[in-house]
Scaffold this motif. Structure first.
Motif, short mmCIF file in Angstrom:
data_model
loop_
_atom_site.label_atom_id
_atom_site.label_comp_id
_atom_site.label_asym_id
_atom_site.label_seq_id
_atom_site.Cartn_x
_atom_site.Cartn_y
_atom_site.Cartn_z
N GLY A 136 0.66 -1.25 -0.19
CA GLY A 136 -0.03 -0.09 0.02
C GLY A 136 0.91 1.30 -0.19
N LYS A 137 2.19 1.19 -0.18
CA LYS A 137 2.80 2.46 -0.21
C LYS A 137 3.88 2.26 -1.27
N GLY A 138 4.70 3.30 -1.60
CA GLY A 138 5.80 3.22 -2.28
C GLY A 138 6.96 2.15 -1.82
N THR A 139 7.92 1.53 -2.91
CA THR A 139 8.74 0.64 -2.55
C THR A 139 10.19 1.21 -2.70
N VAL A 140 10.19 2.35 -3.36
CA VAL A 140 11.46 3.08 -3.47
C VAL A 140 12.38 3.42 -2.38
N LEU A 141 13.76 3.43 -1.99
CA LEU A 141 14.21 3.94 -1.30
C LEU A 141 15.12 4.96 -1.80
N LEU A 142 15.62 5.72 -0.93
CA LEU A 142 16.34 6.96 -1.37
C LEU A 142 17.62 6.68 -2.10
N ASP A 143 18.27 5.16 -1.11
CA ASP A 143 19.46 5.03 -1.84
C ASP A 143 19.28 4.39 -3.33
N ASP A 144 18.22 4.10 -3.62
CA ASP A 144 17.75 3.49 -5.06
C ASP A 144 18.20 4.44 -6.17
N PHE A 145 18.20 5.89 -5.66
CA PHE A 145 18.55 7.01 -6.72
C PHE A 145 19.97 6.95 -7.04
N GLU A 146 20.73 6.33 -6.03
CA GLU A 146 22.03 6.43 -6.44
C GLU A 146 22.48 5.27 -7.28
N LYS A 147 21.90 4.13 -7.44
CA LYS A 147 22.14 2.67 -8.08
C LYS A 147 21.18 2.70 -9.40
N ALA A 148 20.18 3.41 -9.48
CA ALA A 148 19.19 3.09 -10.50
C ALA A 148 20.07 3.55 -12.07
N ASP A 149 19.83 2.77 -13.08
CA ASP A 149 20.13 3.20 -14.28
C ASP A 149 19.32 3.89 -15.07
N ALA A 150 17.98 3.70 -14.87
CA ALA A 150 16.80 4.51 -15.44
C ALA A 150 15.68 4.88 -14.22
N ILE A 151 15.28 5.93 -14.53
CA ILE A 151 14.44 6.78 -13.59
C ILE A 151 13.39 7.05 -14.49
N PHE A 152 11.98 6.55 -14.11
CA PHE A 152 10.68 6.96 -14.86
C PHE A 152 9.75 7.86 -14.00
N ILE A 153 9.51 8.98 -14.37
CA ILE A 153 8.41 9.73 -13.55
C ILE A 153 7.17 9.99 -14.41
N PHE A 154 6.24 9.62 -13.70
CA PHE A 154 4.92 9.74 -14.26
C PHE A 154 4.09 10.80 -13.45
N GLY A 155 3.78 11.72 -14.38
CA GLY A 155 2.91 12.82 -13.94
C GLY A 155 3.15 13.54 -12.50
N GLN A 156 4.56 13.57 -12.34
CA GLN A 156 4.93 14.26 -11.22
C GLN A 156 5.69 15.54 -11.41
N ASN A 157 5.65 16.58 -10.86
CA ASN A 157 6.28 17.56 -10.89
C ASN A 157 7.17 18.10 -9.82
N PRO A 158 8.36 17.34 -9.66
CA PRO A 158 9.14 17.68 -8.57
C PRO A 158 9.88 18.77 -8.46
N GLY A 159 10.11 19.66 -9.27
CA GLY A 159 10.85 20.94 -9.23
C GLY A 159 9.70 21.76 -8.53
N THR A 160 8.53 21.42 -8.40
CA THR A 160 7.27 22.39 -7.81
C THR A 160 6.75 21.74 -6.67
N ASN A 161 6.61 20.28 -6.60
CA ASN A 161 6.06 19.67 -5.36
C ASN A 161 7.02 18.99 -4.20
N SER A 162 8.03 18.81 -4.94
CA SER A 162 9.16 18.05 -4.06
C SER A 162 10.67 18.44 -4.29
N PRO A 163 11.13 19.84 -4.55
CA PRO A 163 12.19 20.17 -5.11
C PRO A 163 13.50 19.52 -4.54
#
Length: 279
Positions: free
Chosen positions: A199-226
């Motif tokens: 019932g919640k996201g399964t991604v950890l912050l450390d995953d960003f350091e290891k991911a080869d590809a990141i897909f962003i669906f319908g999110q505006n991170p620069g505005t909502n979570s800069p």
């Protein structure tokens, strides 16, 4: 009442000196240029306080500047030097205030005194703290069951205030805590278990350091979570593929200058973000 600002075309990358300028202007506008800057140095630090802006997790605290433009503005509003005294409510009826926009209400400042609505005058009138607590207690004690009350919690409140609030309500005998995040997460609490089993996201912050590809669906991170932009910025610079699915082409997901990158700040440079954009 505030006069509207003209909207100009902004061609620079997101972040960078533009974000620092906006942060300084926000602090100055609230009359806390010096004290507010000192407060920001404590935000998202081990011995400080969590940002009231978004729920992006804390990193490894490798910087004294663990905040973004939005978070700095949120702190500026909280730490404002403006005060909203009983005289303000004596001068303005509730009917008049309902016609004000959010910005003007915010700029009225922080409350200095407990207030209670008076139907006869259509105004908020000052009352003493003991009377305010007694009024709340009267209505709570008048319920047949504690579960007849809803205790709304706001994401704008600090973790410390929310902690004390939930202790009070649980002691009263209820756990009815609807909050502003319900609007965001009621759907995910139903949809995610049906799709991924959790019932919640399964991604950890450390995953960003290891991911080869990141897909962003319908999110505006620069505005909502800069603060997410720091991790996306690092991922892009090390060669990770970033793909955004969004009809809105947010500037931060096109070009981003990290205020924590001395080279980009000194050279007025930036990093190109997604390698693909699907709108």
């Amino acid at each position: 009442m505030a006069k509207g600002k003209a909207i100009r075309i902004y061609s620079e990358p997101a972040g960078g000196w533009g974000a620092l300028k906006a942060t300084g202007e926000a602090l100055a506008l609230q009359g806390v240029a010096v004290s507010g800057a000192k407060t920001l140095l404590r935000m998202n630090q081990p011995e400080g306080f969590d940002c009231p802006g978004c729920a992006w997790p804390d990193a490894k605290h490798t910087s004294s500047f663990e905040f973004c433009e939005n978070g700095a503005k949120a702190v500026a509003w909280e730490a404002t030097a403006f005060r909203c005294t009983p005289d303000f409510f004596a001068a303005h009826s509730v009917s008049e205030l309902t016609a004000w926009d959010d910005y003007d209400l915010e700029m009225a400042g922080r409350l200095t005194h407990p207030m209670a609505y008076d139907k006869a005058t259509n105004r908020y009138l000052p009352i003493e703290w003991d009377d305010a607590f007694a009024l709340v207690a009267k209505h709570l004690k008048g319920l047949d069951s504690p579960n007849q009350a809803d205790f709304y919690a706001s994401g704008r409140a600090s973790n410390e205030a929310a902690f004390l609030y939930q202790i009070f309500v649980r002691e009263f005998g209820s756990n009815n805590f609807p909050d502003c995040s319900n609007m965001c997460h009621e759907a995910t609490s139903v949809g995610l278990p049906e799709s991924i089993g959790v019932g919640k996201g399964t991604v950890l912050l450390d995953d960003f350091e290891k991911a080869d590809a990141i897909f962003i669906f319908g999110q505006n991170p620069g505005t909502n979570s800069p603060r997410m932009m720091s991790d996306l910025h690092s991922a892009s610079r090390r060669g990770a593929k970033i793909v955004s699915f969004n009809p809105f082409r947010e500037r931060a997901l096109e070009r981003f200058a990290s205020p924590q990158n001395p080279v980009e700040m000194a050279t007025l440079g930036f990093t190109r973000m997604p390698r693909g954009h699907c709108g």
